[in-house]
Scaffold this active site. Structure first.
Site, mmCIF file in Angstrom:
data_model
loop_
_atom_site.group_PDB
_atom_site.id
_atom_site.type_symbol
_atom_site.label_atom_id
_atom_site.label_comp_id
_atom_site.label_asym_id
_atom_site.label_seq_id
_atom_site.Cartn_x
_atom_site.Cartn_y
_atom_site.Cartn_z
ATOM 1 N N HIS A 1 4.941 -2.968 53.575
ATOM 2 C CA HIS A 1 5.699 -1.921 52.877
ATOM 3 C C HIS A 1 5.504 -2.045 51.362
ATOM 4 O O HIS A 1 5.193 -1.065 50.680
ATOM 5 C CB HIS A 1 7.191 -2.021 53.241
ATOM 6 C CG HIS A 1 8.089 -1.211 52.351
ATOM 7 N ND1 HIS A 1 8.168 0.156 52.436
ATOM 8 C CD2 HIS A 1 8.943 -1.583 51.359
ATOM 9 C CE1 HIS A 1 9.041 0.598 51.521
ATOM 10 N NE2 HIS A 1 9.525 -0.436 50.856
ATOM 11 N N ASP B 1 -14.221 18.105 32.235
ATOM 12 C CA ASP B 1 -13.976 17.261 33.412
ATOM 13 C C ASP B 1 -13.701 15.856 32.875
ATOM 14 O O ASP B 1 -13.543 15.658 31.675
ATOM 15 C CB ASP B 1 -15.192 17.254 34.359
ATOM 16 C CG ASP B 1 -14.810 16.865 35.791
ATOM 17 O OD1 ASP B 1 -14.991 17.677 36.699
ATOM 18 O OD2 ASP B 1 -14.319 15.727 35.992
ATOM 19 N N TRP C 1 5.083 -9.251 49.445
ATOM 20 C CA TRP C 1 4.031 -8.562 48.668
ATOM 21 C C TRP C 1 3.527 -9.436 47.521
ATOM 22 O O TRP C 1 2.442 -9.220 46.992
ATOM 23 C CB TRP C 1 4.510 -7.198 48.158
ATOM 24 C CG TRP C 1 5.263 -7.210 46.870
ATOM 25 C CD1 TRP C 1 6.579 -7.519 46.699
ATOM 26 C CD2 TRP C 1 4.751 -6.885 45.565
ATOM 27 N NE1 TRP C 1 6.915 -7.408 45.370
ATOM 28 C CE2 TRP C 1 5.817 -7.012 44.645
ATOM 29 C CE3 TRP C 1 3.501 -6.485 45.074
ATOM 30 C CZ2 TRP C 1 5.676 -6.786 43.275
ATOM 31 C CZ3 TRP C 1 3.371 -6.252 43.706
ATOM 32 C CH2 TRP C 1 4.453 -6.406 42.826
ATOM 33 N N SER D 1 -11.172 -0.119 42.182
ATOM 34 C CA SER D 1 -10.940 1.326 42.066
ATOM 35 C C SER D 1 -10.130 1.639 40.813
ATOM 36 O O SER D 1 -10.463 2.527 40.028
ATOM 37 C CB SER D 1 -10.200 1.825 43.317
ATOM 38 O OG SER D 1 -9.514 3.022 43.045
ATOM 39 N N SER D 2 -9.040 0.874 40.597
ATOM 40 C CA SER D 2 -8.161 1.147 39.455
ATOM 41 C C SER D 2 -8.836 0.827 38.126
ATOM 42 O O SER D 2 -8.626 1.521 37.135
ATOM 43 C CB SER D 2 -6.871 0.339 39.580
ATOM 44 O OG SER D 2 -6.120 0.796 40.682
ATOM 45 N N HIS E 1 3.919 -8.153 36.309
ATOM 46 C CA HIS E 1 4.891 -7.468 35.456
ATOM 47 C C HIS E 1 4.299 -6.243 34.769
ATOM 48 O O HIS E 1 4.906 -5.177 34.816
ATOM 49 C CB HIS E 1 5.599 -8.394 34.460
ATOM 50 C CG HIS E 1 6.830 -7.714 33.946
ATOM 51 N ND1 HIS E 1 7.998 -7.676 34.656
ATOM 52 C CD2 HIS E 1 7.029 -6.920 32.881
ATOM 53 C CE1 HIS E 1 8.872 -6.913 34.031
ATOM 54 N NE2 HIS E 1 8.307 -6.442 32.945
ATOM 55 N N GLU F 1 2.116 -4.488 35.991
ATOM 56 C CA GLU F 1 1.985 -3.549 37.112
ATOM 57 C C GLU F 1 3.222 -2.670 37.249
ATOM 58 O O GLU F 1 3.139 -1.480 37.558
ATOM 59 C CB GLU F 1 1.731 -4.330 38.409
ATOM 60 C CG GLU F 1 1.809 -3.500 39.681
ATOM 61 C CD GLU F 1 0.706 -2.480 39.809
ATOM 62 O OE1 GLU F 1 0.889 -1.516 40.577
ATOM 63 O OE2 GLU F 1 -0.331 -2.626 39.145
ATOM 64 N N TYR G 1 5.028 -1.605 34.874
ATOM 65 C CA TYR G 1 4.924 -0.550 33.859
ATOM 66 C C TYR G 1 3.785 0.405 34.166
ATOM 67 O O TYR G 1 3.848 1.582 33.804
ATOM 68 C CB TYR G 1 4.800 -1.184 32.462
ATOM 69 C CG TYR G 1 6.044 -1.958 32.132
ATOM 70 C CD1 TYR G 1 7.262 -1.291 31.972
ATOM 71 C CD2 TYR G 1 6.055 -3.349 32.084
ATOM 72 C CE1 TYR G 1 8.431 -1.985 31.746
ATOM 73 C CE2 TYR G 1 7.224 -4.050 31.859
ATOM 74 C CZ TYR G 1 8.412 -3.364 31.695
ATOM 75 O OH TYR G 1 9.568 -4.054 31.485
ATOM 76 N N SER H 1 8.872 13.525 30.281
ATOM 77 C CA SER H 1 8.858 14.135 28.950
ATOM 78 C C SER H 1 8.399 15.588 29.026
ATOM 79 O O SER H 1 8.980 16.470 28.384
ATOM 80 C CB SER H 1 7.929 13.350 28.016
ATOM 81 O OG SER H 1 8.367 12.017 27.892
ATOM 82 N N HIS I 1 9.819 -14.230 33.471
ATOM 83 C CA HIS I 1 11.216 -13.971 33.870
ATOM 84 C C HIS I 1 11.311 -13.817 35.401
ATOM 85 O O HIS I 1 12.409 -13.766 35.932
ATOM 86 C CB HIS I 1 11.820 -12.762 33.138
ATOM 87 C CG HIS I 1 11.194 -11.444 33.452
ATOM 88 N ND1 HIS I 1 11.086 -10.442 32.518
ATOM 89 C CD2 HIS I 1 10.654 -10.940 34.580
ATOM 90 C CE1 HIS I 1 10.514 -9.389 33.063
ATOM 91 N NE2 HIS I 1 10.246 -9.667 34.314
ATOM 92 N N HIS I 2 10.162 -13.734 36.064
ATOM 93 C CA HIS I 2 10.165 -13.745 37.540
ATOM 94 C C HIS I 2 10.222 -15.175 38.070
ATOM 95 O O HIS I 2 10.239 -15.379 39.282
ATOM 96 C CB HIS I 2 8.893 -13.079 38.077
ATOM 97 C CG HIS I 2 8.798 -11.624 37.746
ATOM 98 N ND1 HIS I 2 9.327 -10.641 38.545
ATOM 99 C CD2 HIS I 2 8.246 -10.990 36.688
ATOM 100 C CE1 HIS I 2 9.098 -9.448 37.991
ATOM 101 N NE2 HIS I 2 8.443 -9.637 36.864
ATOM 102 N N THR J 1 12.560 1.268 25.670
ATOM 103 C CA THR J 1 13.032 2.029 26.838
ATOM 104 C C THR J 1 14.255 2.862 26.452
ATOM 105 O O THR J 1 14.368 4.032 26.823
ATOM 106 C CB THR J 1 13.385 1.073 27.988
ATOM 107 O OG1 THR J 1 12.322 0.129 28.151
ATOM 108 C CG2 THR J 1 13.572 1.826 29.286
ATOM 109 N N LYS K 1 13.352 5.964 24.593
ATOM 110 C CA LYS K 1 12.889 7.046 25.465
ATOM 111 C C LYS K 1 14.071 7.783 26.093
ATOM 112 O O LYS K 1 14.113 9.017 26.082
ATOM 113 C CB LYS K 1 11.938 6.511 26.540
ATOM 114 C CG LYS K 1 10.699 5.867 25.971
ATOM 115 C CD LYS K 1 9.603 5.700 26.988
ATOM 116 C CE LYS K 1 8.940 7.007 27.333
ATOM 117 N NZ LYS K 1 8.282 7.659 26.192
ATOM 118 N N ARG L 1 17.025 -11.951 50.437
ATOM 119 C CA ARG L 1 16.127 -10.901 50.947
ATOM 120 C C ARG L 1 15.100 -11.513 51.899
ATOM 121 O O ARG L 1 14.976 -12.733 52.004
ATOM 122 C CB ARG L 1 15.426 -10.190 49.784
ATOM 123 C CG ARG L 1 14.511 -11.048 48.949
ATOM 124 C CD ARG L 1 13.967 -10.236 47.799
ATOM 125 N NE ARG L 1 12.996 -10.991 47.006
ATOM 126 C CZ ARG L 1 12.156 -10.414 46.158
ATOM 127 N NH1 ARG L 1 12.150 -9.115 46.005
ATOM 128 N NH2 ARG L 1 11.308 -11.143 45.465
#
Length: 533
Positions: free
Chosen positions: A77, A107, A147, A176-177, A260, A262, A264, A275, A309-310, A335, A338, A457
């Site tokens: 998941h 293009d 994950w 790919s990315s 981390h 990722e 963002y 926006s 921080h993880h 943040t 925004k 969890r």
């Protein structure tokens, strides 16, 4: 003359039928394929989460005999939703579709690279779903390591080929990315129409540019880490094996240095989308345009220096923790800028609450909650208590499931008339919104309480004390999934009705050029492309 004859001959060779999609180098066709892949990923990932919530609806084991099988669902998941739902939708789908249109480019810079970027991701998705049917943890199939695939759970703890398939899938998705990121950065820097300076670009283009750099800088770290994991598993190395001089914490540092940013990567394109939507339905340019653009840049930069921080619970020293607490809190500043600017854009505007605006408002509300719980978890002392509880699950789902996903649906309703030429049913779209808004809140808000009460969890069973809120959470998830089914119905309904979209579906007051720009676009006929200096 010879040139035009050659051009006509070339024109006749355009692929049609299935070839149009297999060999496409057209940014709109590729964007459409990305959106279809994201929808398939969303269905698969959503069904996996339904399985998890069905198991957790009551104490005791309902569906799985083996708790390892539950963790296989958790892992698949997470990976599918991150790599094969949100990323293909925001960057691959809407990025491909809209960025060339917004900057006046014919293009993308590398159309054929665009094609292989998509097909690498499709191959990666097939590999990852295949891993679900490969031998994995003892007595089950698939990858049961979460994950984050922490070593040594992902090395000695997950024998069999399933994990290796997942590693290969992540390699292909990463390749790919990276190719996509190179393509976007090159396109935005080199192919803007005359007069379209960086400070005149729509905020969505800014968001894609920042995300492109994040992908380019973070994904090679993941690629290195999973290569080390692969060699640990198959070739006798010991990068993450403490018994032979390796360090399992090295995996956590490498993974979160990617992981981390990722987060963002998933949310910044959503900032750009919101926006655009808020500006259009407030009938006003975005408040503080430059501040908004550079707030995204700041979030991107700071996002690279907060990864540990993880890892507060992993025994890092107290001075290091103090730094990571501070750096993590600093991210709340851009943040907050925004959120403030979106509210200021709406303030005094002529608001219309069409479906895209509802999704944008839902996002602002829910992302703010997710951000506040993020500030709570930034504190090392608090985080050690909440680490690996449902409080963390609630926090990141408010940012992703009720954040990034809401921006994807907002973008869908906002740009769908432009992309398809058809107008969707406003009533169906609003029903979809309210079902998902109520359902997702019912799913994830109670998980804060479960986390505060100490429910860990990734457990398939729990004591009776946690039964009440788990029941509410499961009912909410079914409601949200019903909302997703309404979304699929809405697509079918739109193509069945075939109601033509007006030239500008959002009314005469909406901003110009694809209803997106915060500032008027430079004049450009597109008949002759500017000569590259």
């Amino acid at each position: 003359m010879a040139q035009s004859a050659h051009a006509e001959a070339h024109h006749d060779e355009r692929p049609y039928g299935i070839g149009r999609w297999l060999f496409s180098t057209n940014h709109k066709d590729i964007g459409t394929m990305y959106l279809v892949l994201a929808m398939i990923g969303g269905i698969v990932g959503g069904l996996l989460s339904m399985g998890m919530r069905a198991e957790l609806m009551e104490p005791g084991m309902q569906i799985f005999n083996n708790p390892e099988a539950f963790n296989v669902l958790v892992t698949a998941h997470g990976l599918i939703m991150v790599f094969f739902m949100v990323m293909p939708a925001t960057m691959g789908g809407f990025g491909n579709w809209m960025v060339p249109l917004m900057i006046g480019a014919p293009d993308m810079a590398f159309p054929r690279m665009n094609n292989i970027s998509f097909w690498l991701l499709a191959a990666a998705f097939i590999l990852l779903t295949t891993s679900l049917f490969m031998p994995g943890p003892p007595g089950t199939q698939g990858v049961g390591a979460g994950w984050t695939v922490y070593a040594p759970l992902s090395t000695k703890g997950t024998p069999g080929p399933a994990m290796d398939f997942a590693i290969l899938a992540l390699h292909l998705a990463g390749a790919s990315s990276i190719l996509g990121a190179i393509n976007f950065i090159t396109t935005i820097f080199n192919m803007r129409a005359p007069g379209m300076t960086l400070h005149k670009m729509p905020l969505f283009v800014w968001s894609v540019l920042v995300t492109g750099f994040l992908l380019l800088l973070s994904l090679p770290v993941l690629a290195g880490a999973i290569t080390m994991l692969l060699t640990d598993r198959n070739f006798g190395t010991a990068f993450f094996d403490s018994a032979h001089g390796g360090d399992p914490l090295l995996w956590q540092h490498l993974f979160w240095f990617f992981g981390h940013p990722e987060v963002y990567i998933l949310i910044i394109p959503g900032f750009g989308i919101v926006s655009q939507i808020v500006s259009t339905f407030s009938r006003k340019p975005v408040f503080g345009y430059l501040g908004m653009a550079y707030a995204m840049v700041a979030i991107g930069v700071i996002g690279f220096v907060v990864w540990a921080h993880h890892m507060y619970a992993a025994g890092i020293n107290v001075n290091t923790q103090a730094y990571f607490v501070f750096a993590t809190m600093v991210i709340a500043v851009p943040t907050g800028i925004k959120i403030f600017s979106w509210i200021a854009t709406m303030w005094g505007g002529s608001l219309t609450f069409r479906a895209p605006m509802l999704w944008a408002l839902g996002f602002i509300f829910l992302f703010t909650i997710g951000g506040v719980t993020g500030v709570v978890l930034a504190n090392a002392g608090v985080d050690r208590s909440f680490h690996d509880t449902y409080y963390v699950v609630a926090h990141f789902h408010y940012v992703l499931s009720l954040g990034a996903v809401f921006t994807v649906f907002g973008a869908w309703y906002y740009w769908f008339p432009k992309m398809s030429g058809y107008m969707y049913s406003e009533m169906t779209a609003k029903l979809h919104f309210w079902l998902m808004f109520i359902g997702a809140n019912l799913t994830f808000f109670p998980q804060h309480f479960l986390g505060l009460a100490g429910m860990p969890r990734r457990y398939a069973d729990y004591p009776d004390a946690f039964a009440g809120w788990n029941f509410v959470s499961s009912v909410g998830s079914y409601l949200a999934f019903a909302g997703f089914l309404v979304f699929l119905f809405g697509i079918a309904q739109t193509f069945a009705r075939r109601e033509r979209a007006p030239a500008n579906p959002w009314g005469a007051g909406a901003t110009t050029l694809e209803w997106t720009l915060p500032s008027p676009p430079p004049f450009h006929t597109f008949e002759t492309l500017p000569r590259v200096k």
